[in-house]
Enzyme design. Structure first.
Site, PDB file in Angstrom:
ATOM      1  N   SER A 262      -3.137  -5.277  -3.108  1.00  0.00           N
ATOM      2  CA  SER A 262      -4.466  -4.877  -3.506  1.00  0.00           C
ATOM      3  C   SER A 262      -4.846  -3.265  -3.386  1.00  0.00           C
ATOM      4  O   SER A 262      -5.709  -2.794  -2.979  1.00  0.00           O
ATOM      5  CB  SER A 262      -5.522  -5.582  -2.725  1.00  0.00           C
ATOM      6  OG  SER A 262      -5.470  -6.915  -3.179  1.00  0.00           O
ATOM      7  N   HIS A 263      -3.623  -2.554  -3.718  1.00  0.00           N
ATOM      8  CA  HIS A 263      -3.662  -1.176  -3.678  1.00  0.00           C
ATOM      9  C   HIS A 263      -3.783  -0.666  -5.281  1.00  0.00           C
ATOM     10  O   HIS A 263      -2.822   0.315  -5.580  1.00  0.00           O
ATOM     11  CB  HIS A 263      -2.576  -0.433  -2.987  1.00  0.00           C
ATOM     12  CG  HIS A 263      -2.654  -0.793  -1.556  1.00  0.00           C
ATOM     13  ND1 HIS A 263      -1.422  -0.811  -0.643  1.00  0.00           N
ATOM     14  CD2 HIS A 263      -3.556  -1.270  -0.820  1.00  0.00           C
ATOM     15  CE1 HIS A 263      -1.615  -1.139   0.709  1.00  0.00           C
ATOM     16  NE2 HIS A 263      -3.121  -1.404   0.545  1.00  0.00           N
TER      17      HIS A 263
END
Length: 530
Positions: A463-464
């Site tokens: 989730s970057h």
């Protein structure tokens, strides 16, 4: 500055067609910083719009409760398109839908990015303001650091509380010893000299204070809610940009079921993240004309890079069953290691966190599920070669985006992830961690073909999400080095989408730097004194 009669109170009801000096869209890590810095000027009227709601929620406040936020209403709950390299899986991608954005639902790790990341960016842009040396100055301004003193690299007295984990679980110290035995040097500070060389292992820098999350919204914006020149509207979904030819004059937004408008006399700043920023641009007429033409969207500015160059860190975590319960402390991920898959690389390309809980995809866990007592080592690939894309599915704001994450599309990425897993298996099964180990649960004993199958089933997003409206000077660039959208006046972007390449480590800290840089540029360009 333009006067705003009958100014709405912060957090209170909106005034339709209100006029502000600046509109900031998105109250995440970057947007919160921009809004606060502008609002420090009392004669400047700032509107901060956030699609999500309140962050006053127990699971957000308690630092150990973040796993519950993976499926919470405060998460946009994105899913990437089915991926042939991942057995056709459609993997989840977390992104905050709440005041504070990702900084309100993430794991609270403060990771600045490697020296080479920033120096590469400065060279690509021919702008020393993005260099590591310049960024260090920003970090010293941002931080209120409560770890080992380092006047050259760390700041004190800033707005953001950062510290190493107090009283970490013994497994974190065992993890330090295990990586050290494997040849990864131990550092006192994750963000000191460790981020300037070949990597290392350290206790994680945390945005946690007294067991509570410190989000960027809470650090920057919340203390300013009583300021009459700052209006914060939650549950306000920005739907379109308002144009006068190629000049952005404001935004349309949906607030509690009612479509409203707000006008910006100076500039509008998009801080919606690497998924929603390109979506809003495209649905407003800024993007690849072929993509916009699929849905009959009138092209205002052709920029073929909008939505392209999608990057993220992906991982396939390893899990060990523990002989007794692991009662997690702080953020449940108190130790992190960065190292190289290839000694010739100029910076680390692999990262692990020792997580004090089982962490794996449902497909990897399979029918037997996960053990009740367990811990994990994550296996993030930090320098992915694969690139994805954000695409529209329709012209309406309610139409979802399609996220082509494209994980593991290259043999190099698959091989790098495999090396990370193999290294972590050796670390996890080594003597320092043996007191916490009953048996290796995932991936377990596999031949080479079985490990490949594990990777296809176990790979998940860190989730970057980044890089979908990148800074640069080539034909795929969307913004210049001052974050201004090419061909459009009075519109800037300040979030992870502007990075040409995802940084080394977690992306919250670089987003704060982007926000600080954006605020400095806005103040310079509009003659606002510091």
């Amino acid at each position: 500055m333009t006067d705003l009669s009958a100014a709405p109170k912060p957090g209170g009801p909106d005034v339709p067609d209100a006029r502000f000096d600046f509109i900031v869209c998105g109250a995440g890590a970057s947007g919160s910083v921009v809004a606060r810095r502008l609002a420090e000027h009392p004669d400047v009227k700032v509107l901060l719009l956030e699609a999500g709601g309140s962050d006053d929620i127990a699971e957000i406040t308690a630092a150990t409760a973040w796993p519950a936020l993976r499926r919470a209403p405060q998460n946009w709950l994105f899913r990437a398109a089915p991926n042939q390299h991942l057995e056709g899986r459609s993997i989840p991608m977390a992104m905050g839908k709440v005041l504070g954005g990702g900084s309100s639902i993430n794991v609270m790790a403060w990771s600045r990015g490697h020296q080479a990341d920033w120096d590469d960016l400065a060279a690509e842009l021919d702008d020393p303001g993005w260099s590591y040396r310049a960024v260090l100055g920003l970090y010293r301004r941002i931080e209120d650091w409560h770890g080992a003193p380092d006047a050259q690299r760390r700041g004190t007295g800033g707005l953001l509380f950062v510290q190493p984990p107090p009283d970490p679980h013994p497994i974190a110290h065992a993890g330090l010893m295990a990586y050290a035995q494997a040849g990864v040097p131990v550092f006192e500070d994750q963000n000191g000299a460790m981020m300037e060389g070949a990597g290392g292992v350290a206790l994680t820098n945390l945005c946690v204070r007294d067991g509570k999350r410190v989000s960027l919204y809470r650090a920057y914006v919340h203390p300013y809610l009583d300021r009459p020149n700052l209006t914060v509207l939650s549950d306000a979904l920005v739907t379109r940009l308002i144009f006068d030819q190629r000049t952005v004059n404001g935004v349309e937004y949906l607030h509690r079921g009612e479509l409203k408008r707000a006008h910006a006399t100076c500039e509008t700043v998009l801080s919606l993240g690497a998924i929603h920023t390109p979506k809003l641009l495209m649905q407003s007429g800024i993007g690849d004309e072929a993509e916009l033409g699929r849905f009959g969207i009138r092209v205002i500015q052709h920029l073929q890079g909008v939505g392209r160059n999608f990057q993220d860190h992906f991982m396939a975590p390893c899990v060990w069953e523990a002989p007794q319960p692991i009662e997690g402390r702080n953020n449940l991920a108190e130790m992190t290691a960065l190292w190289k898959s290839d000694s010739t690389l100029d910076r680390p390309d692999l990262q692990s966190f020792l997580c004090e809980l089982p962490y794996a995809s449902p497909e990897a866990a399979g029918e037997r599920g996960m053990p009740g007592n367990a811990w994990s080592l994550t296996t993030a690939v930090l320098r992915p070669v694969s690139r994805g894309r954000i695409r529209l599915t329709g012209a309406q704001p309610s139409d979802p985006v399609e996220i082509e994450a494209n994980f593991l599309a290259t043999a190099q990425d698959r091989q790098t992830l495999k090396r990370c897993i193999e290294f972590n298996r050796d670390v996890g099964n080594s003597a320092p961690l043996r007191p916490f180990t009953k048996r290796e649960w995932l991936p377990g004993t596999f031949d080479d073909e079985g490990l490949d199958e594990f990777i296809r089933n176990a790979t998940v997003s860190h989730s970057h999400q980044s890089c979908t409206a990148k800074m640069g000077r080539d034909e795929m660039s969307v913004v210049d080095s001052r974050l201004r959208v090419y061909g459009i006046d009075r519109l800037r972007i300040a979030d992870a989408s502007v990075l040409p390449r995802v940084t080394t480590g977690n992306t919250m800290a670089p987003c704060v730097v982007i926000g600080e840089r954006a605020a400095d540029m806005l103040m310079q360009d509009h003659s606002l004194s510091n």
